[in-house]
Design an enzyme around this catalytic site. Structure first.
Site, PDB file in Angstrom:
ATOM      1  N   CYS A 119     -63.857  -7.065  26.562  1.00  0.00           N
ATOM      2  CA  CYS A 119     -62.760  -6.363  25.882  1.00  0.00           C
ATOM      3  C   CYS A 119     -62.750  -4.864  26.182  1.00  0.00           C
ATOM      4  CB  CYS A 119     -62.895  -6.602  24.382  1.00  0.00           C
ATOM      5  SG  CYS A 119     -61.748  -5.631  23.379  1.00  0.00           S
TER       6      CYS A 119
ATOM      7  N   ARG B 238     -56.959 -12.171  11.968  1.00  0.00           N
ATOM      8  CA  ARG B 238     -57.712 -12.353  13.210  1.00  0.00           C
ATOM      9  C   ARG B 238     -59.086 -11.702  13.109  1.00  0.00           C
ATOM     10  NH1 ARG B 238     -54.901 -10.808  18.496  1.00  0.00           N
ATOM     11  NH2 ARG B 238     -55.166  -8.717  17.627  1.00  0.00           N
TER      12      ARG B 238
ATOM     13  N   THR C 267     -61.297  -9.825  15.064  1.00  0.00           N
ATOM     14  CA  THR C 267     -61.279  -9.064  16.303  1.00  0.00           C
ATOM     15  C   THR C 267     -62.493  -8.169  16.449  1.00  0.00           C
ATOM     16  OG1 THR C 267     -60.015  -7.265  15.279  1.00  0.00           O
ATOM     17  CG2 THR C 267     -58.757  -9.046  16.318  1.00  0.00           C
TER      18      THR C 267
ATOM     19  N   SER D 110     -60.412   0.494  17.290  1.00  0.00           N
ATOM     20  CA  SER D 110     -61.256   1.201  18.257  1.00  0.00           C
ATOM     21  C   SER D 110     -61.049   2.717  18.238  1.00  0.00           C
ATOM     22  CB  SER D 110     -61.020   0.661  19.669  1.00  0.00           C
ATOM     23  OG  SER D 110     -59.710   0.946  20.119  1.00  0.00           O
TER      24      SER D 110
ATOM     25  N   TYR E 198     -51.343  -5.555  28.575  1.00  0.00           N
ATOM     26  CA  TYR E 198     -51.463  -6.838  27.875  1.00  0.00           C
ATOM     27  C   TYR E 198     -50.082  -7.412  27.558  1.00  0.00           C
ATOM     28  CZ  TYR E 198     -56.497  -6.991  27.354  1.00  0.00           C
ATOM     29  OH  TYR E 198     -57.837  -7.098  27.619  1.00  0.00           O
TER      30      TYR E 198
END
Length: 437
Positions: free
Chosen positions: A153, A221, A223, A240, A288
């Site tokens: 990732c 989710r 993640t 992040s 993405y």
């Protein structure tokens, strides 16, 4: 160029077409061959043309009589024609109807699986869900923090790299994840090498168990990256960029004898935040969106943004060393994970193939400089990440076949043991970063 398998009675250039019946065989009831057996070589060729192969095709060498019956049967035995659907249905349904129905069913299945993997908006564009956990900089715990991060990732890559350049290895414990949707109970992340490096907080087997242990009422989710307060067993952040800010503040608290790195220096903090948002919207997330789009329009729109951004960064780096000037900031940690994966994954799997990163000399030089920082190769394994993209994102690559390259050498990056290394605290390191004494 591959062709659809031949159907009896149709013209085809496929080497897998069914051969005509023996020329000496008698006519049978129900046979498609209504002409009497040919009596000469010329009439035999005329008969063969009805089973696929024009005069011009025969002139190019197809079809040719087999050298022997044994070689012919050997070739047939080695050939796998799947279910032979087109040959079987050829006498009942037109080939066009079979192909069209198969394409429709395949595409609808692909769309469904892609939406499960990456939620879509009404125009078929990937709509990334918002992160549920954020913490203000002043509220970050100063000890016993656990960071869950996975190699594949890019979001994880940037925060793991931040731990290295900020010198927080002894402050933030890192738990490595592997993406394996078959083993994970929800999502794709499992705890890597569980027999060597266990989850220190919940002894979890996968990331879902960490989320449920830290926030039992959470629905959403699971993640990564995920920053956890190991003392209170609560989630600090799963965003992040937010984690970058929190780690940057921690570095000031736990500064070294030579000082502390500042990835968000006060005098240009607003510009860095603006650049981070630009990178997210036009490069990091757009690539993405291009890869997970389920319509051509959505893909083209996202891919266009990606290459406009790369062109912009190439021009910017023609005049300066790093994105914000002569020193590394949080903006560079935002960009480098996406750039490092571009040629190996995004250019092919996500169909962003207008240019390769290698076609941008300034971006290539910039990436080479960033990977001179000590710890860069420790937090990112290119081949393992490439394998993950092509084998785990199965709706985009059902075969699971991984492309042959590129590796570090093809990307222009020195990954050898004798490469240049810029160690934290060294004179060269202090030149490349903003340092707080």
């Amino acid at each position: 160029r591959p062709h659809w398998p031949g159907i009896v009675g149709s013209r085809t250039t496929s080497s897998h077409a069914a051969p005509p019946p023996p020329l000496s065989s008698p006519k049978r009831r129900g046979s498609r061959c209504r002409s009497p057996p040919p009596r000469s070589f010329s009439s035999a060729c005329s008969s063969l043309s009805r089973f696929g192969g024009t005069k011009e095709e025969r002139g190019r060498g197809w079809p040719r009589p087999p050298a022997s019956s044994s070689s012919s049967s050997s070739s047939a035995a080695a050939s796998n024609k799947g279910f032979g659907l087109l040959e079987w249905a050829g006498g009942i349904f037109p080939q066009g109807a079979v192909v069209k129905t198969s394409k429709f069913a395949w595409k609808e299945m692909w769309k469904t699986m892609t939406r499960e993997l990456a939620p879509q908006d009404e125009e078929g564009a990937y709509a990334r869900p918002k992160d549920a956990f954020l913490t203000e900089e002043q509220d970050v715990p100063e000890g016993n923090l656990v960071l869950y991060t996975g190699n594949a990732c890019p979001w994880c890559h940037r925060v793991h790299l931040a731990v290295k350049v900020l010198g927080l290895d002894q402050v933030v414990r890192t738990v490595l994840l592997e993406d394996d949707a078959e083993k994970a109970s929800r999502g794709g992340w499992i705890i890597a090498r569980r027999d060597v490096k266990r989850d220190p907080v919940f002894m979890a087997k996968d990331l879902r168990e960490v989320y449920e242990g830290a926030s039992p009422s959470y629905v959403g989710r699971c993640t990564a990256p995920l920053l956890l307060d190991g003392t209170q067993k609560r989630i600090v952040s799963n965003n992040s960029t937010n984690i970058l800010r929190l780690l940057n503040r921690l570095a000031k608290v736990h500064r070294k004898e030579w000082g502390a790195v500042d990835l968000f220096p006060t005098e240009i903090k607003a510009e860095i935040e603006e650049m981070n948002e630009y990178l997210y919207s036009n490069l990091c997330n757009s690539v993405y969106q291009a890869g997970f789009s389920t319509t051509q329009e959505a893909h083209d729109r996202a891919a266009s943004k990606v290459f406009l951004c790369l062109d912009d960064l190439e021009g910017k780096l023609a005049k300066q060393e790093y994105l914000m000037g002569s020193q590394v900031t949080a903006a560079d940690l935002m960009a480098i994970p996406t750039l490092a994966r571009f040629d190996a994954a995004y250019a092919v799997l996500f169909k962003c193939s207008k240019k390769r990163l290698r076609d941008y000399p300034n971006l290539t030089r910039y990436m080479r400089s960033m990977f001179e920082l000590e710890g860069s190769f420790e937090v990112f394994d290119l081949q393992a990440a490439t394998n993950s993209y092509y084998q785990q994102l199965f709706p985009l690559n059902p075969s699971g076949i991984v492309p042959f390259g590129p590796g570090w050498e093809e990307l222009g990056i020195d990954a050898s043991s004798g490469r240049t290394r810029v160690a934290p605290g060294s004179d060269e390191f202090k030149k490349r970063f903003y340092i707080i004494k």
